[in-house]
Structures are given as structure tokens and as C-alpha cells.
Design a protein around this motif. Structure first.
Motif, PDB file in Angstrom:
ATOM      1  N   GLN A  54      -7.452   8.309   6.035  1.00 20.64           N
ATOM      2  CA  GLN A  54      -7.171   7.465   7.200  1.00 20.64           C
ATOM      3  C   GLN A  54      -6.539   6.129   6.815  1.00 20.64           C
ATOM      4  O   GLN A  54      -5.863   5.509   7.631  1.00 20.64           O
ATOM      5  N   HIS A  55      -6.766   5.683   5.589  1.00 21.41           N
ATOM      6  CA  HIS A  55      -6.206   4.407   5.134  1.00 21.41           C
ATOM      7  C   HIS A  55      -5.594   4.584   3.734  1.00 21.41           C
ATOM      8  O   HIS A  55      -6.058   3.982   2.764  1.00 21.41           O
ATOM      9  N   PRO A  56      -4.540   5.392   3.631  1.00 14.95           N
ATOM     10  CA  PRO A  56      -3.935   5.630   2.316  1.00 14.95           C
ATOM     11  C   PRO A  56      -3.187   4.412   1.798  1.00 14.95           C
ATOM     12  O   PRO A  56      -2.744   3.556   2.577  1.00 14.95           O
ATOM     13  N   ILE A  57      -3.054   4.345   0.484  1.00 11.79           N
ATOM     14  CA  ILE A  57      -2.243   3.308  -0.153  1.00 11.79           C
ATOM     15  C   ILE A  57      -0.897   3.944  -0.482  1.00 11.79           C
ATOM     16  O   ILE A  57      -0.831   4.835  -1.329  1.00 11.79           O
ATOM     17  N   PRO A  58       0.174   3.554   0.188  1.00  8.38           N
ATOM     18  CA  PRO A  58       1.457   4.242   0.026  1.00  8.38           C
ATOM     19  C   PRO A  58       2.038   4.092  -1.376  1.00  8.38           C
ATOM     20  O   PRO A  58       2.258   2.981  -1.856  1.00  8.38           O
ATOM     21  N   ARG A  59       2.293   5.209  -2.032  1.00  4.95           N
ATOM     22  CA  ARG A  59       2.883   5.162  -3.367  1.00  4.95           C
ATOM     23  C   ARG A  59       4.288   4.567  -3.334  1.00  4.95           C
ATOM     24  O   ARG A  59       4.734   3.973  -4.321  1.00  4.95           O
ATOM     25  N   ALA A  60       4.975   4.696  -2.206  1.00  4.71           N
ATOM     26  CA  ALA A  60       6.323   4.149  -2.100  1.00  4.71           C
ATOM     27  C   ALA A  60       6.334   2.630  -2.225  1.00  4.71           C
ATOM     28  O   ALA A  60       7.381   2.034  -2.499  1.00  4.71           O
ATOM     29  N   ARG A  61       5.165   1.988  -2.063  1.00  4.66           N
ATOM     30  CA  ARG A  61       5.084   0.531  -2.167  1.00  4.66           C
ATOM     31  C   ARG A  61       4.540   0.081  -3.519  1.00  4.66           C
ATOM     32  O   ARG A  61       4.113  -1.067  -3.669  1.00  4.66           O
ATOM     33  N   LEU A  62       4.572   0.967  -4.486  1.00  3.15           N
ATOM     34  CA  LEU A  62       4.015   0.663  -5.797  1.00  3.15           C
ATOM     35  C   LEU A  62       4.607  -0.609  -6.399  1.00  3.15           C
ATOM     36  O   LEU A  62       3.877  -1.478  -6.900  1.00  3.15           O
ATOM     37  N   GLU A  63       5.912  -0.753  -6.349  1.00  2.51           N
ATOM     38  CA  GLU A  63       6.558  -1.916  -6.965  1.00  2.51           C
ATOM     39  C   GLU A  63       6.120  -3.211  -6.294  1.00  2.51           C
ATOM     40  O   GLU A  63       5.852  -4.215  -6.969  1.00  2.51           O
ATOM     41  N   SER A  64       6.031  -3.214  -4.968  1.00  2.77           N
ATOM     42  CA  SER A  64       5.614  -4.429  -4.272  1.00  2.77           C
ATOM     43  C   SER A  64       4.127  -4.703  -4.484  1.00  2.77           C
ATOM     44  O   SER A  64       3.713  -5.864  -4.586  1.00  2.77           O
ATOM     45  N   LEU A  65       3.306  -3.669  -4.574  1.00  2.00           N
ATOM     46  CA  LEU A  65       1.886  -3.863  -4.884  1.00  2.00           C
ATOM     47  C   LEU A  65       1.732  -4.525  -6.250  1.00  2.00           C
ATOM     48  O   LEU A  65       0.911  -5.430  -6.429  1.00  2.00           O
ATOM     49  N   MET A 106       2.667  -9.061  15.578  1.00  2.00           N
ATOM     50  CA  MET A 106       2.957  -7.945  14.682  1.00  2.00           C
ATOM     51  C   MET A 106       2.974  -8.401  13.229  1.00  2.00           C
ATOM     52  O   MET A 106       2.414  -7.733  12.346  1.00  2.00           O
ATOM     53  N   ARG A 107       3.602  -9.535  12.976  1.00  2.00           N
ATOM     54  CA  ARG A 107       3.703 -10.040  11.599  1.00  2.00           C
ATOM     55  C   ARG A 107       2.350 -10.486  11.073  1.00  2.00           C
ATOM     56  O   ARG A 107       2.019 -10.250   9.909  1.00  2.00           O
ATOM     57  N   THR A 108       1.555 -11.113  11.940  1.00  2.00           N
ATOM     58  CA  THR A 108       0.229 -11.554  11.507  1.00  2.00           C
ATOM     59  C   THR A 108      -0.673 -10.363  11.203  1.00  2.00           C
ATOM     60  O   THR A 108      -1.397 -10.351  10.200  1.00  2.00           O
ATOM     61  N   HIS A 109      -0.636  -9.359  12.063  1.00  2.00           N
ATOM     62  CA  HIS A 109      -1.447  -8.159  11.833  1.00  2.00           C
ATOM     63  C   HIS A 109      -1.035  -7.467  10.540  1.00  2.00           C
ATOM     64  O   HIS A 109      -1.898  -7.043   9.748  1.00  2.00           O
ATOM     65  N   ALA A 110       0.274  -7.347  10.305  1.00  2.00           N
ATOM     66  CA  ALA A 110       0.758  -6.701   9.090  1.00  2.00           C
ATOM     67  C   ALA A 110       0.337  -7.475   7.848  1.00  2.00           C
ATOM     68  O   ALA A 110      -0.052  -6.889   6.830  1.00  2.00           O
ATOM     69  N   ASP A 111       0.408  -8.797   7.925  1.00  2.00           N
ATOM     70  CA  ASP A 111      -0.016  -9.658   6.811  1.00  2.00           C
ATOM     71  C   ASP A 111      -1.496  -9.446   6.508  1.00  2.00           C
ATOM     72  O   ASP A 111      -1.894  -9.266   5.344  1.00  2.00           O
ATOM     73  N   ASN A 112      -2.331  -9.459   7.541  1.00  2.00           N
ATOM     74  CA  ASN A 112      -3.774  -9.303   7.344  1.00  2.00           C
ATOM     75  C   ASN A 112      -4.128  -7.930   6.784  1.00  2.00           C
ATOM     76  O   ASN A 112      -4.986  -7.809   5.893  1.00  2.00           O
ATOM     77  N   TYR A 113      -3.483  -6.888   7.312  1.00  2.00           N
ATOM     78  CA  TYR A 113      -3.776  -5.535   6.820  1.00  2.00           C
ATOM     79  C   TYR A 113      -3.312  -5.390   5.374  1.00  2.00           C
ATOM     80  O   TYR A 113      -3.989  -4.759   4.555  1.00  2.00           O
ATOM     81  N   ALA A 114      -2.161  -5.968   5.044  1.00  2.00           N
ATOM     82  CA  ALA A 114      -1.652  -5.896   3.679  1.00  2.00           C
ATOM     83  C   ALA A 114      -2.592  -6.602   2.711  1.00  2.00           C
ATOM     84  O   ALA A 114      -2.773  -6.152   1.570  1.00  2.00           O
ATOM     85  N   ALA A 115      -3.183  -7.709   3.141  1.00  2.00           N
ATOM     86  CA  ALA A 115      -4.132  -8.429   2.290  1.00  2.00           C
ATOM     87  C   ALA A 115      -5.328  -7.540   1.968  1.00  2.00           C
ATOM     88  O   ALA A 115      -5.776  -7.459   0.812  1.00  2.00           O
ATOM     89  N   TRP A 116      -5.856  -6.870   3.002  1.00  2.00           N
ATOM     90  CA  TRP A 116      -6.978  -5.947   2.785  1.00  2.00           C
ATOM     91  C   TRP A 116      -6.556  -4.778   1.892  1.00  2.00           C
ATOM     92  O   TRP A 116      -7.270  -4.396   0.968  1.00  2.00           O
ATOM     93  N   GLN A 117      -5.367  -4.220   2.180  1.00  2.00           N
ATOM     94  CA  GLN A 117      -4.905  -3.054   1.428  1.00  2.00           C
ATOM     95  C   GLN A 117      -4.666  -3.387  -0.038  1.00  2.00           C
ATOM     96  O   GLN A 117      -4.987  -2.589  -0.927  1.00  2.00           O
ATOM     97  N   TRP A 118      -4.119  -4.572  -0.307  1.00  2.00           N
ATOM     98  CA  TRP A 118      -3.879  -4.955  -1.703  1.00  2.00           C
ATOM     99  C   TRP A 118      -5.200  -5.074  -2.456  1.00  2.00           C
ATOM    100  O   TRP A 118      -5.291  -4.664  -3.618  1.00  2.00           O
ATOM    101  N   GLN A 119      -6.213  -5.639  -1.823  1.00  2.00           N
ATOM    102  CA  GLN A 119      -7.519  -5.753  -2.469  1.00  2.00           C
ATOM    103  C   GLN A 119      -8.097  -4.373  -2.768  1.00  2.00           C
ATOM    104  O   GLN A 119      -8.680  -4.148  -3.846  1.00  2.00           O
ATOM    105  N   GLN A 120      -7.941  -3.450  -1.829  1.00  2.00           N
ATOM    106  CA  GLN A 120      -8.387  -2.076  -2.056  1.00  2.00           C
ATOM    107  C   GLN A 120      -7.637  -1.454  -3.230  1.00  2.00           C
ATOM    108  O   GLN A 120      -8.223  -0.827  -4.105  1.00  2.00           O
ATOM    109  N   TRP A 121      -6.318  -1.636  -3.209  1.00  2.00           N
ATOM    110  CA  TRP A 121      -5.481  -1.074  -4.285  1.00  2.00           C
ATOM    111  C   TRP A 121      -5.880  -1.633  -5.639  1.00  2.00           C
ATOM    112  O   TRP A 121      -5.980  -0.894  -6.620  1.00  2.00           O
ATOM    113  N   ARG A 122      -6.116  -2.925  -5.690  1.00  2.00           N
ATOM    114  CA  ARG A 122      -6.466  -3.564  -6.962  1.00  2.00           C
ATOM    115  C   ARG A 122      -7.746  -2.967  -7.539  1.00  2.00           C
ATOM    116  O   ARG A 122      -7.857  -2.762  -8.754  1.00  2.00           O
TER     117      ARG A 122
END
Length: 222
Positions: A142-153, A73-89
Motif C-alpha cells: 500500500q505504501h511502496p518506495i518507488p525504485r524509479a526514484r532511487l537517484e533522488s532518494l 498539493m505541493r505541501t501534501h507531496a512534501d510531507n509524504y516525501a519526508a515520511w517516505q524518505w525516512q522509511q526508505w532510509r
């Protein structure tokens, strides 16, 4: 604005599998929350076992810790977050850092006459970086970037990945076997990290026969 919460409930090791969902829902109600039902939150170590609750498409709503795969679970979350951060950037490229929602909540609480909730929401949503995220989310639902995570992004690539990995198992709150509720005291990143440290420490110290159940409930915050 409201969003669903995922609450992980720790139960007594002697709790029968058939009663896991009802026992967890009762524990959530005791915290003055309204449970919506068990949800497939956990990765599991075994494909077929009667000890797991509602295993569907590789996800289980609960079961003994020894059958749950936290590392996966932690590895999957880490990998998805890496992809999501790149998208957000890429989405927010060229925009300035934005103030997170809790800043506007504080303004409203300090001066509700000058800063009613409607004005606070409008000011928050009008920030160019938030507008860019909102537009992206409208186009890619289908793959939104959560605004609630703005500070951590905005805290950077590694910080965002770390936060995602820490949040993978405990979710938004943990109802302990002793009747306590561990959760963040605010939307501030510091408070989220403090909660996640306490929640992961609690879960990792539980006996491996302790059953965990994930229950959804409703929140009234951004």
C-alpha cells in the motif's frame, strides 16, 4: 517494465466542462500516446461546483486553475516525501549506494551484445540496496518506495522532498495549449529537474481561467 503516466493537459479557457475529458484525451492522442482516462489528480478549492471534472474524495480530474489548490498539493507531496524518505532510509540501512536504472540502460545501448536487456535488468535488481527496496515493497504494497526514484532518494532528505513538491502539480508530462509536450528526456535526476522547472514555470504563468485536466497513459520504462 511499464508504469502509468499522469499527463496534465492545458486547454483553451472557453472549453466547456462537459467536453474537458474528451478534449484532453484528444490532445494526448495527438502526442502519439494512448490515453486511459481522466484521473483525480488535483486538490480543489471548492467542494461543490459544476466547473470541476469528476471530483471524488477530495480530488478532481480537472477544472479552471482558479479552482485548483496547487499549494495544498505541493505541501501534501512534501510531507509524504519526508515520511517516505525516512522509511526508505531505515529499509536500506547498511547498504551501499546503488546505480539507478538509467545507468544499465546506457550500458545496454552502448553494447547490446554484451549487455542485453535481460542482463541489465538482472544486474540492476541484484544490487543490495535495490533488493532491500524490492523486499519492502513486496511486504508493504500500500505504501511502496518507488525504485524509479532511487537517484533522488540517494540525493538526500531535502532534495527528495523538493523533487516531490515540484512534481505534485505537473505530474509526468504537460501537454501545453500550444500543442507541445513537456516531459523529461531521460530518467536522470538532472533531466527530471530540468523538466519540472519548465513545467511548473509554464503552469504558473497560465491564466487562472485556463482549465487543466489530468489524463493517464502508459509508459514502457522502469
Amino acid at each position: 517494465m511499464s508504469s502509468p503516466l499522469t499527463i496534465v493537459v492545458a486547454l483553451d479557457p472557453d472549453t466547456a466542462t462537459a467536453t474537458l475529458a474528451d478534449s484532453a484525451a484528444s490532445r494526448v492522442r495527438s502526442q502519439d500516446l494512448s490515453p486511459a482516462g481522466a484521473v483525480g489528480h488535483f486538490s480543489a478549492r471548492r467542494r461543490l461546483t459544476r466547473k470541476l471534472l469528476r471530483r471524488v474524495r477530495g480530488r478532481a480530474a480537472g477544472g479552471p486553475i482558479r479552482l485548483l489548490d496547487f499549494q495544498s498539493m505541493r505541501t501534501h507531496a512534501d510531507n509524504y516525501a519526508a515520511w517516505q524518505w525516512q522509511q526508505w532510509r531505515a529499509v536500506v540501512s547498511g547498504t551501499r549506494d546503488a546505480q539507478p536504472w538509467w545507468v544499465f540502460v546506457d550500458r545496454h545501448r552502448a553494447d547490446p551484445d554484451t549487455w542485453p536487456v535481460s542482463r541489465a535488468q538482472q544486474a540492476y535488481l541484484a544490487q543490495p540496496r535495490v533488493l532491500a527496496m524490492t523486499a519492502y515493497n513486496a511486504a508493504y504494497r500500500q505504501h511502496p518506495i518507488p525504485r524509479a526514484r532511487l537517484e533522488s532518494l540517494q540525493s538526500g532528505f531535502n532534495a527528495y522532498r523538493t523533487l516531490a513538491a515540484l512534481a505534485a502539480v505537473p505530474g509526468d508530462a504537460v501537454a501545453t495549449a500550444d500543442g507541445d509536450l513537456l516531459t523529461t528526456s531521460s530518467g536522470r535526476l538532472f533531466d527530471q529537474l530540468r523538466y519540472l522547472h519548465a513545467a511548473n514555470d509554464y503552469i504558473d504563468r497560465l491564466h487562472r481561467d485556463t482549465p487543466l485536466v489530468a489524463i493517464t497513459a502508459q509508459s514502457g520504462s522502469e
